[in-house]
Design a protein around this motif. Structure first.
Motif, short mmCIF file in Angstrom:
data_model
loop_
_atom_site.label_atom_id
_atom_site.label_comp_id
_atom_site.label_asym_id
_atom_site.label_seq_id
_atom_site.Cartn_x
_atom_site.Cartn_y
_atom_site.Cartn_z
N LYS A 132 0.70 -1.30 -0.12
CA LYS A 132 -0.03 0.02 -0.10
C LYS A 132 0.93 1.16 0.11
O LYS A 132 0.37 2.28 0.24
N GLY A 133 2.31 1.20 -0.07
CA GLY A 133 3.23 2.08 -0.16
C GLY A 133 3.36 2.71 1.38
O GLY A 133 4.14 4.12 1.43
N GLN A 134 2.90 2.07 2.27
CA GLN A 134 3.44 2.65 3.87
C GLN A 134 4.59 1.83 3.97
O GLN A 134 5.06 0.78 3.69
N ARG A 135 5.26 2.97 4.91
CA ARG A 135 6.46 2.19 5.30
C ARG A 135 6.40 1.43 6.69
O ARG A 135 5.74 2.20 7.79
N LEU A 136 6.84 0.23 6.83
CA LEU A 136 6.68 -0.39 8.24
C LEU A 136 8.15 -0.68 8.79
O LEU A 136 9.03 -0.88 8.27
N LEU A 137 7.96 0.12 9.90
CA LEU A 137 9.13 0.35 10.88
C LEU A 137 9.37 -0.79 11.57
O LEU A 137 8.58 -1.08 12.41
N THR A 138 10.55 -1.60 11.50
CA THR A 138 10.58 -2.90 12.16
C THR A 138 11.81 -2.85 13.16
O THR A 138 11.69 -3.59 13.98
N GLU A 139 12.63 -1.87 12.92
CA GLU A 139 13.76 -1.76 14.07
C GLU A 139 14.10 -0.30 14.06
O GLU A 139 14.52 0.42 12.97
N LEU A 140 14.04 0.04 15.13
CA LEU A 140 14.39 1.57 15.45
C LEU A 140 15.33 1.63 16.48
O LEU A 140 15.27 1.23 17.55
N GLU A 141 16.24 2.70 16.36
CA GLU A 141 17.04 3.25 17.42
C GLU A 141 16.60 4.38 18.37
O GLU A 141 16.71 5.39 17.57
N LEU A 142 15.94 4.23 19.41
CA LEU A 142 15.39 5.29 20.06
C LEU A 142 16.10 6.12 21.00
O LEU A 142 17.18 5.54 21.53
N TRP A 143 16.11 7.54 20.69
CA TRP A 143 17.17 8.37 21.25
C TRP A 143 16.45 9.22 22.49
O TRP A 143 16.80 9.38 23.48
N GLU A 144 15.10 9.60 22.09
CA GLU A 144 14.39 10.26 23.01
C GLU A 144 12.96 10.43 22.73
O GLU A 144 12.57 9.90 21.67
N VAL A 145 12.15 10.89 23.75
CA VAL A 145 10.90 11.11 23.94
C VAL A 145 10.77 12.54 24.34
O VAL A 145 10.89 12.77 25.34
N SER A 146 9.92 13.42 23.60
CA SER A 146 9.61 14.57 23.63
C SER A 146 8.18 14.96 24.22
O SER A 146 7.37 14.24 23.55
N LEU A 147 8.07 15.97 24.78
CA LEU A 147 6.82 16.62 24.87
C LEU A 147 6.57 17.60 23.84
O LEU A 147 7.60 18.28 23.63
N VAL A 148 5.58 17.50 23.14
CA VAL A 148 5.39 18.45 21.81
C VAL A 148 4.12 19.20 21.71
O VAL A 148 3.27 18.51 22.38
N THR A 149 4.17 20.03 21.02
CA THR A 149 2.73 20.63 20.43
C THR A 149 2.03 19.97 19.57
O THR A 149 0.73 20.10 19.61
N PHE A 150 2.76 19.82 18.52
CA PHE A 150 1.86 18.96 17.44
C PHE A 150 2.39 17.42 17.23
O PHE A 150 3.25 17.25 16.82
#
Length: 187
Positions: A132-150
């Protein structure tokens, strides 16, 4: 490493705080920063297990996922004390630090309902496209989690006490502007 270099090598996924996210005692933030199987506005879907290797590596190295304000590496605002995968997504629980100026601002903005988003900063290690043209993310290197506005993931919504219709309308309008920004950035 300069902030600009850090930001240029990461991608971001946004998730609006929903009824599963709580803010207790004005400083404890708990909920999901990423939901598995949900397509975001960029057409990406994070698959279960995508964070496993990264979280294992961070633990082995005695490092932690950073809590930032709006993805700004120069503005840590607290600490994530629990970051783990569940069957639902990436669960986080941490404390905002009122001793830090931006931490105090984040507390006030969260309590007022002016911000309601979480966003992950990560580097894609493995991904593929589906039919369907969607990108399936199977492995991510997590750096940070932010509080955001959007936030970018519209399915995860805040359901806070005292949520006024005006706030909902403003959030929806912000989503429209954010979508337009992403569309213009692709062209």
């Amino acid at each position: 490493m300069k902030t600009k270099d850090y930001q240029s090598m990461l991608e971001y996924k946004f998730c609006r705080l929903n009824t599963d996210v709580t803010v207790t005692d004005g400083t404890v933030v708990e909920g999901y920063a990423s939901l598995f199987g949900k397509m975001d506005q960029g057409g990406d879907i994070v698959e279960p297990g995508a964070y496993r290797e990264s979280l294992t590596r961070l633990k082995a190295q005695k490092r932690s996922v950073k809590m930032l304000w709006q993805h700004d590496a120069t503005q840590p605002i607290g600490i994530w004390e629990d970051v783990r995968e569940t069957d639902k997504g990436l669960y986080v629980k941490g404390r905002l630090l009122p001793e830090v100026g931006k931490g105090r601002e984040a507390i006030a903005l969260l309590q007022a309902g002016a911000i309601d988003g979480l966003s992950i900063g990560y580097r894609t290690k493995k991904a593929h496209k589906n039919g369907k043209g969607q990108r399936l993310l199977t492995e991510l290197e997590l750096w940070e989690v932010s509080l955001v506005t959007f936030p970018m993931l519209p399915e995860a919504r805040v359901g806070a006490k005292g949520d006024h219709p005006e706030a909902r309308i403003l959030r929806e309008l912000a989503e429209v502007f954010e979508t337009a920004r992403h569309m213009l950035a692709r062209d």
